[in-house]
Design an enzyme around this catalytic site. Structure first.
Site, mmCIF file in Angstrom:
data_model
loop_
_atom_site.group_PDB
_atom_site.id
_atom_site.type_symbol
_atom_site.label_atom_id
_atom_site.label_comp_id
_atom_site.label_asym_id
_atom_site.label_seq_id
_atom_site.Cartn_x
_atom_site.Cartn_y
_atom_site.Cartn_z
ATOM 1 N N HIS A 121 65.821 98.175 24.647
ATOM 2 C CA HIS A 121 65.580 98.241 23.479
ATOM 3 C C HIS A 121 66.251 96.755 23.120
ATOM 4 O O HIS A 121 67.206 96.628 23.265
ATOM 5 C CB HIS A 121 66.365 99.315 22.740
ATOM 6 C CG HIS A 121 65.309 100.808 22.987
ATOM 7 N ND1 HIS A 121 66.051 101.838 22.636
ATOM 8 C CD2 HIS A 121 64.176 101.098 23.457
ATOM 9 C CE1 HIS A 121 65.214 102.699 22.914
ATOM 10 N NE2 HIS A 121 63.928 102.128 22.970
ATOM 11 N N LYS B 155 56.434 94.818 26.807
ATOM 12 C CA LYS B 155 56.722 94.985 25.237
ATOM 13 C C LYS B 155 57.492 93.937 24.764
ATOM 14 O O LYS B 155 57.117 93.383 23.543
ATOM 15 C CB LYS B 155 57.193 96.387 25.041
ATOM 16 C CG LYS B 155 57.286 96.896 23.494
ATOM 17 C CD LYS B 155 57.764 97.997 23.188
ATOM 18 C CE LYS B 155 57.585 98.464 21.760
ATOM 19 N NZ LYS B 155 58.042 99.932 21.388
ATOM 20 N N ARG C 27 59.118 102.027 31.131
ATOM 21 C CA ARG C 27 57.864 102.143 30.273
ATOM 22 C C ARG C 27 56.569 102.363 31.375
ATOM 23 O O ARG C 27 56.584 101.567 32.564
ATOM 24 C CB ARG C 27 57.452 101.257 29.467
ATOM 25 C CG ARG C 27 58.398 101.449 28.175
ATOM 26 C CD ARG C 27 58.325 100.068 27.433
ATOM 27 N NE ARG C 27 59.211 100.075 26.094
ATOM 28 C CZ ARG C 27 60.052 99.261 25.932
ATOM 29 N NH1 ARG C 27 60.498 98.411 26.971
ATOM 30 N NH2 ARG C 27 61.023 99.216 24.915
ATOM 31 N N TYR D 259 67.404 108.844 19.274
ATOM 32 C CA TYR D 259 67.369 109.935 20.127
ATOM 33 C C TYR D 259 68.413 111.282 19.886
ATOM 34 O O TYR D 259 68.708 112.222 20.533
ATOM 35 C CB TYR D 259 67.530 109.375 21.735
ATOM 36 C CG TYR D 259 66.176 108.702 21.742
ATOM 37 C CD1 TYR D 259 65.243 109.130 22.428
ATOM 38 C CD2 TYR D 259 66.731 107.191 22.078
ATOM 39 C CE1 TYR D 259 63.954 108.472 22.813
ATOM 40 C CE2 TYR D 259 65.622 106.341 22.787
ATOM 41 C CZ TYR D 259 64.407 107.073 22.869
ATOM 42 O OH TYR D 259 63.319 106.239 23.326
ATOM 43 N N ARG E 117 61.246 109.085 29.177
ATOM 44 C CA ARG E 117 62.377 108.233 28.689
ATOM 45 C C ARG E 117 62.980 108.992 27.520
ATOM 46 O O ARG E 117 64.295 108.496 27.675
ATOM 47 C CB ARG E 117 61.533 106.944 28.173
ATOM 48 C CG ARG E 117 61.103 105.743 29.146
ATOM 49 C CD ARG E 117 60.263 104.688 28.694
ATOM 50 N NE ARG E 117 60.921 104.111 27.104
ATOM 51 C CZ ARG E 117 61.673 102.928 27.205
ATOM 52 N NH1 ARG E 117 61.948 102.412 28.324
ATOM 53 N NH2 ARG E 117 62.054 102.361 26.338
ATOM 54 N N HIS F 138 55.982 108.531 28.130
ATOM 55 C CA HIS F 138 57.144 108.078 27.337
ATOM 56 C C HIS F 138 58.018 109.177 27.185
ATOM 57 O O HIS F 138 59.261 109.051 26.951
ATOM 58 C CB HIS F 138 56.574 107.415 26.100
ATOM 59 C CG HIS F 138 57.368 106.327 25.542
ATOM 60 N ND1 HIS F 138 57.481 105.360 26.489
ATOM 61 C CD2 HIS F 138 57.888 106.309 24.516
ATOM 62 C CE1 HIS F 138 58.124 104.303 25.491
ATOM 63 N NE2 HIS F 138 58.342 104.844 24.605
#
Length: 350
Positions: free
Chosen positions: A293, A193, A168, A302, A270, A267
Site C-alpha cells: 500500500h 498497481k 495481488r 481492515y 489479502r 483479493h
C-alpha cells in the site's frame, strides 16, 4: 437484453464486448484515445479499463447517430444504462467517460459543453467492509487442493502466495523466475498497481510449493512466467484472466460456503491476511509494506473486518455511571470516617 433495449433503445455493449463490432470510425477513435492515455503515462490497468468504457460509449452512440450527434442528452442516456452497477463501478465508469470526452473535445469530435453532462460523483473511499475468510476456512481450502496433479500443484502455490504473502492476483500472473532470490530466501517484484518494487520473505511453505509445481507440475515452456494455463494454448495467464475460479473451485471442494453476497475472489485472501496481522498486533506501517500500500490509510480499512478490534473501539455506556457510583461511595465513606474521627476526638476531650 430485451429489457435494456426497451428502456435504452440500444443493445448495450456489455452483451457484446468485441471491439471489432464497432464501426470503422469508432475503432479508430477508441484506438487514438488508448494511445492518448498511454502518452499521459496512465497505468496499464487504467488504460485497459478506460478503453473498454470508451468502446461501450462509442457503441452506444452508434445507435444514436454516432459521435457527430453526441450531446448532453446522449451522455445522460448512456449514464442511465449504468443503473444496477455497484457504486464503485459507476464511479469508475464515469471517470473513464469524462476522460474520453475530454480527449474527444480536444480532438474536435464533441463540444466542450458535453463534459458538463457527466454527473459528478462524490468519491467514497473505504466505505465497504472487506470480505474475509476465517483462518479455519482457509486451512480447509488448502487441505482440499489435490496436490497429486499438475493443476492442483499450481493452484496450491497460487493460493499460498496470496494467503501468506498477500500478493495481488495480477502480480501472481506476472510473476517470473527472475523475481525469486532463492539463496537469500526473498521474493522481489514490481507491483502492477503501483509500479513500486517490494521485497518479501520467501517463507518455507510457499517456496516448497512453488518448487513442487515447477519440478513436477508446470508444463514444458520457455515462458519466463512461473504460472501457466494448463489448457491449450499453453502459456502465461493474460491480464484479463481471473483467478477467482481457482479459489471458488477448491472452496466448494472443501465444503466452505460460497455465496453471491460475499466476495470470494483472490483479493479476499489479502483482506484475510491483513486482518489477521492487525489482530496479532502487527503495526499498520508494516502491514502496508507487506501489502504494497502507498498509504497506511488504505490499510486501516481492515480494522472494520475484525469484530475483536472493533469491540476495543466501542464505548461502554454503563462505565461512566459505574465510575460515578464508585466515586460517590468513596466520598461518602471519607465523610463518614471524618465524622467518626471528629466524634472520637470530642469524646476524648470530655
Amino acid at each position: 437484453m430485451l429489457g435494456d433495449y426497451a428502456v435504452h433503445g440500444a443493445v448495450l455493449r456489455r452483451y457484446s464486448r468485441s471491439i471489432s463490432r464497432l464501426a470503422g470510425g469508432g475503432v479508430d477513435t477508441v484506438a487514438r484515445f488508448q494511445a492518448w492515455l498511454r502518452t499521459a503515462d496512465r497505468a496499464a490497468s487504467t488504460v485497459r479499463t478506460y478503453t473498454t468504457v470508451a468502446g461501450e460509449f462509442v457503441a452506444f452512440l452508434d445507435t444514436r447517430g454516432g459521435m457527430a450527434r453526441c450531446d448532453g442528452g446522449a451522455v445522460e442516456a448512456f449514464v442511465a444504462t449504468l443503473a444496477g452497477y455497484q457504486f464503485k463501478t459507476v464511479e469508475q465508469k464515469l471517470c473513464a467517460l469524462r476522460s474520453f470526452l475530454r480527449f474527444a473535445s480536444g480532438e474536435g469530435l464533441v463540444g466542450a459543453a458535453v463534459l458538463d453532462a457527466v454527473a459528478a460523483v462524490t468519491s467514497r473511499k473505504q466505505t465497504r467492509i472487506p470480505s474475509i475468510w476465517d483462518p479455519a476456512e482457509v486451512t480447509k481450502i488448502l487441505d482440499a487442493v489435490d496436490r497429486g496433479n499438475p493443476c492442483g500443484k499450481r493452484d496450491y502455490a497460487i493460493i499460498l502466495l496470496v494467503t501468506r504473502l498477500g500478493l495481488r492476483g495480477i502480480d501472481i500472473k506476472r510473476l517470473e523466475f527472475s523475481d525469486f532470490d532463492w539463496p537469500g530466501n526473498r521474493l522481489s517484484l514490481s507491483q502492477a498497481k503501483t509500479g513500486h518494487r517490494v521485497w518479501l520473505p520467501l517463507l518455507k511453505d510457499v517456496g516448497w510449493a512453488v518448487i513442487d509445481y515447477v519440478r513436477s507440475g508446470r508444463p514444458v515452456s520457455d515462458c519466463p512466467q512461473v504460472f501457466l494455463r494448463h489448457t491449450a494454448p499453453i502459456g502465461p495467464f493474460s491480464d484479463q484472466d481471473h483467478l477467482h475460479q481457482i479459489l471458488v473451485k477448491h472452496a466448494r471442494a472443501a465444503h466452505v460456503p460460497v455465496s453471491e453476497k460475499r466476495r470470494h475472489g483472490m483479493h479476499s485472501l489479502r483482506h484475510s491476511l491483513a486482518t489477521r496481522l492487525l489482530e496479532d498486533g502487527t503495526p499498520v506501517e508494516q502491514i502496508a509494506d507487506i501489502l504494497g500500500h502507498q498509504s497506511v490509510r488504505s490499510t486501516g480499512v481492515y480494522l472494520k473486518s475484525s469484530l475483536g478490534l472493533l469491540a476495543k473501539c466501542a464505548l461502554d455506556p454503563d462505565r461512566p455511571a459505574a465510575q460515578d457510583a464508585a466515586q460517590d461511595a468513596a466520598q461518602d465513606a471519607a465523610q463518614d470516617a471524618a465524622q467518626d474521627a471528629a466524634l472520637d476526638a470530642a469524646g476524648a476531650s470530655r
